[in-house]
Write an enzyme that holds these catalytic residues in place. Structure first.
Site, PDB file in Angstrom:
ATOM      1  N   ASP A   1      22.153  24.484 -63.812  1.00 38.35           N
ATOM      2  CA  ASP A   1      23.158  23.916 -65.024  1.00 38.35           C
ATOM      3  C   ASP A   1      22.795  24.414 -66.230  1.00 38.35           C
ATOM      4  O   ASP A   1      21.606  24.655 -66.318  1.00 38.35           O
ATOM      5  CB  ASP A   1      23.531  22.587 -64.594  1.00 38.35           C
ATOM      6  CG  ASP A   1      24.912  22.161 -65.561  1.00 38.35           C
ATOM      7  OD1 ASP A   1      25.479  23.147 -65.883  1.00 38.35           O
ATOM      8  OD2 ASP A   1      24.971  20.771 -65.570  1.00 38.35           O
TER       9      ASP A   1
ATOM     10  N   ARG B   1      37.739  12.895 -69.182  1.00 35.61           N
ATOM     11  CA  ARG B   1      36.441  13.705 -69.609  1.00 35.61           C
ATOM     12  C   ARG B   1      35.862  13.141 -70.653  1.00 35.61           C
ATOM     13  O   ARG B   1      36.373  13.240 -71.936  1.00 35.61           O
ATOM     14  CB  ARG B   1      36.617  15.309 -69.918  1.00 35.61           C
ATOM     15  CG  ARG B   1      35.328  15.741 -70.164  1.00 35.61           C
ATOM     16  CD  ARG B   1      35.362  17.395 -70.106  1.00 35.61           C
ATOM     17  NE  ARG B   1      35.131  17.827 -68.535  1.00 35.61           N
ATOM     18  CZ  ARG B   1      34.727  18.943 -68.303  1.00 35.61           C
ATOM     19  NH1 ARG B   1      34.526  20.003 -69.253  1.00 35.61           N
ATOM     20  NH2 ARG B   1      34.435  19.149 -66.933  1.00 35.61           N
TER      21      ARG B   1
ATOM     22  N   CYS C   1      28.105  25.491 -62.033  1.00 32.80           N
ATOM     23  CA  CYS C   1      29.419  24.665 -62.140  1.00 32.80           C
ATOM     24  C   CYS C   1      30.324  25.523 -63.064  1.00 32.80           C
ATOM     25  O   CYS C   1      31.197  25.497 -63.244  1.00 32.80           O
ATOM     26  CB  CYS C   1      29.355  23.371 -62.464  1.00 32.80           C
ATOM     27  SG  CYS C   1      28.354  23.068 -63.902  1.00 32.80           S
TER      28      CYS C   1
ATOM     29  N   HIS D   1      29.632  14.289 -62.395  1.00 37.34           N
ATOM     30  CA  HIS D   1      30.800  15.246 -62.197  1.00 37.34           C
ATOM     31  C   HIS D   1      31.272  15.236 -60.852  1.00 37.34           C
ATOM     32  O   HIS D   1      31.080  16.268 -60.223  1.00 37.34           O
ATOM     33  CB  HIS D   1      30.356  16.599 -62.787  1.00 37.34           C
ATOM     34  CG  HIS D   1      31.264  17.396 -63.165  1.00 37.34           C
ATOM     35  ND1 HIS D   1      32.820  17.105 -63.157  1.00 37.34           N
ATOM     36  CD2 HIS D   1      31.474  18.674 -63.896  1.00 37.34           C
ATOM     37  CE1 HIS D   1      33.479  18.162 -63.672  1.00 37.34           C
ATOM     38  NE2 HIS D   1      32.620  19.091 -63.739  1.00 37.34           N
TER      39      HIS D   1
ATOM     40  N   ARG E   1      37.815  24.685 -57.190  1.00 41.49           N
ATOM     41  CA  ARG E   1      38.113  23.269 -57.969  1.00 41.49           C
ATOM     42  C   ARG E   1      39.333  23.096 -57.700  1.00 41.49           C
ATOM     43  O   ARG E   1      39.915  21.886 -57.577  1.00 41.49           O
ATOM     44  CB  ARG E   1      37.744  23.545 -59.455  1.00 41.49           C
ATOM     45  CG  ARG E   1      36.222  23.552 -59.759  1.00 41.49           C
ATOM     46  CD  ARG E   1      35.700  22.200 -59.802  1.00 41.49           C
ATOM     47  NE  ARG E   1      36.262  21.159 -60.284  1.00 41.49           N
ATOM     48  CZ  ARG E   1      36.080  20.988 -61.683  1.00 41.49           C
ATOM     49  NH1 ARG E   1      34.825  21.846 -62.374  1.00 41.49           N
ATOM     50  NH2 ARG E   1      36.480  20.094 -62.667  1.00 41.49           N
TER      51      ARG E   1
ATOM     52  N   GLN F   1      33.626  18.550 -59.530  1.00 40.14           N
ATOM     53  CA  GLN F   1      32.558  19.530 -59.240  1.00 40.14           C
ATOM     54  C   GLN F   1      31.476  19.352 -57.964  1.00 40.14           C
ATOM     55  O   GLN F   1      31.504  20.354 -57.236  1.00 40.14           O
ATOM     56  CB  GLN F   1      31.622  19.784 -60.409  1.00 40.14           C
ATOM     57  CG  GLN F   1      30.748  21.035 -60.196  1.00 40.14           C
ATOM     58  CD  GLN F   1      31.590  22.128 -60.548  1.00 40.14           C
ATOM     59  OE1 GLN F   1      32.540  22.335 -61.583  1.00 40.14           O
ATOM     60  NE2 GLN F   1      31.639  23.019 -59.784  1.00 40.14           N
TER      61      GLN F   1
END
Ligand code: CP
Ligand code: NVA
Length: 314
Positions: free
Chosen positions: A230, A109, A270, A136, A298, A139
């Site tokens: 988001d 990340r 997300c 991402h 996830r 996701q």
């Protein structure tokens, strides 16, 4: 350490998977989800180890990868960049070479997407992008999986993305080339998606969906099957908070906006959500929202990703 397949694969963006592979991944994620609910776990990754490099905070990504590895019989190591030599200036390329000697796969990340690309270039084990400023992929795969699980194919559906043209918007742009949805992004001036990502989408051989940009959230949401937003302030943008709050005024997903979508439209985020900023609690906790199932998924989708990359097959 278990030998990895000869030609390693990475997951840096959705472009690393073709349509057939995504379908196989989802089928395996469904199996893994089902068997976990029935109380079974398979030890497909027994003896294997995932290193998780974090340069930014995380709840879902960290916990779902760690739990996923454990449930598959393997082990995950949390490596904060602040506590390893990477944070003191050891290069990503050198870190990649060393970590590849211990681990069976790496997750990163990071800020600049280029960091994930460099890690993948120098690592001899598979690398998973657990979020960069550009993409991402874990996701977006989960979001696609969750929609299919609830409603079936996204082909021909209208998807409205409201807010910042950020890593999630970019991920949806690439997704539209794979699943054939009609994506409409409503972003304020100066917060459009990166044109390089739009160009990348245009170049895809599998390009099947359409992508439209608008400044009007209402236009984006009319008759939508899926509404997504988001945060307006992504990790690393905290100093821009006041400027961003002003720019995104009018882009909140509230019930008056949701009512313009189809009656049975889904709402996804997300997470983490910033209640009463990009989305109201009424929407987040309301009948359209599937955010908690999305968060749970996830785990199941990433277990399928881990098997794919570490075993070299889906
Ligand atoms: N959605 C997501 O990636 O959440 P975290 O930042 O908590 O990992
Ligand atoms: N766009 C957000 C996503 C968080 C999961 C960020 O990058 O902070």
């Amino acid at each position: 350490m278990t030998p990895t397949p000869k030609k390693k694969r990475d997951l840096l963006s959705l472009l690393d998977l073709d349509v057939a592979e995504i379908a196989m991944l989802f089928s395996r994620a469904t199996e893994l989800k089902q068997s976990l609910k029935e109380g079974h776990t398979s030890q497909t990754l027994a003896g294997r180890t995932l290193g998780m490099l974090f340069e930014k905070p995380s709840t879902r990504t960290r916990v779902s990868f760690e739990v996923g590895m454990y449930q598959l019989g393997g082990h995950a190591l949390f490596l904060s960049s602040k506590e390893i030599q990477l944070g003191r200036g050891e290069s990503i390329s050198d870190s990649a070479r060393v970590l590849s000697r211990y681990l069976d796969a790496l997750m990163i990340r990071t800020f600049a997407h280029e960091n994930a690309v460099t890690l993948a270039q120098y690592a001899t084990v598979p690398v998973i992008n657990g979020l960069s400023d550009h993409f991402h992929p874990c996701q977006i795969l989960t979001d696609l999986f969750t929609y299919e699980e609830k409603r079936g194919s996204l082909a021909g559906c209208k998807v409205a993305f409201i807010g910042d043209g950020n890593n999630m918007a970019h991920s949806w742009i690439l997704a539209s080339t794979k699943v054939g949805c009609h994506l409409v992004l409503a972003c304020p001036v100066n917060y459009d998606p990166d044109p390089r990502v739009l160009n990348l989408a245009q170049q895809q051989p599998e390009k099947v969906g359409t992508i439209t940009l608008t400044r009007d959230p209402r236009e984006a949401v009319v008759d939508a099957d899926l509404v997504i937003t988001d945060t307006w302030i992504s990790m690393g943008q905290e100093q821009e908070r006041q400027r961003r709050l002003r720019a995104f005024h009018g882009f909140q997903v509230d019930m008056s906006l949701m009512r313009l979508a189809k009656k049975d439209a889904l709402f996804m985020h997300c997470l983490p959500a910033h209640r009463e900023e990009e989305v109201t609690s009424e929407v987040l906790d309301g009948e359209h929202s599937v955010v908690w199932d999305e968060a749970e998924n996830r785990l199941h989708v990433q277990k399928a990703i881990l098997e794919w990359l570490m075993l070299g097959r889906i």
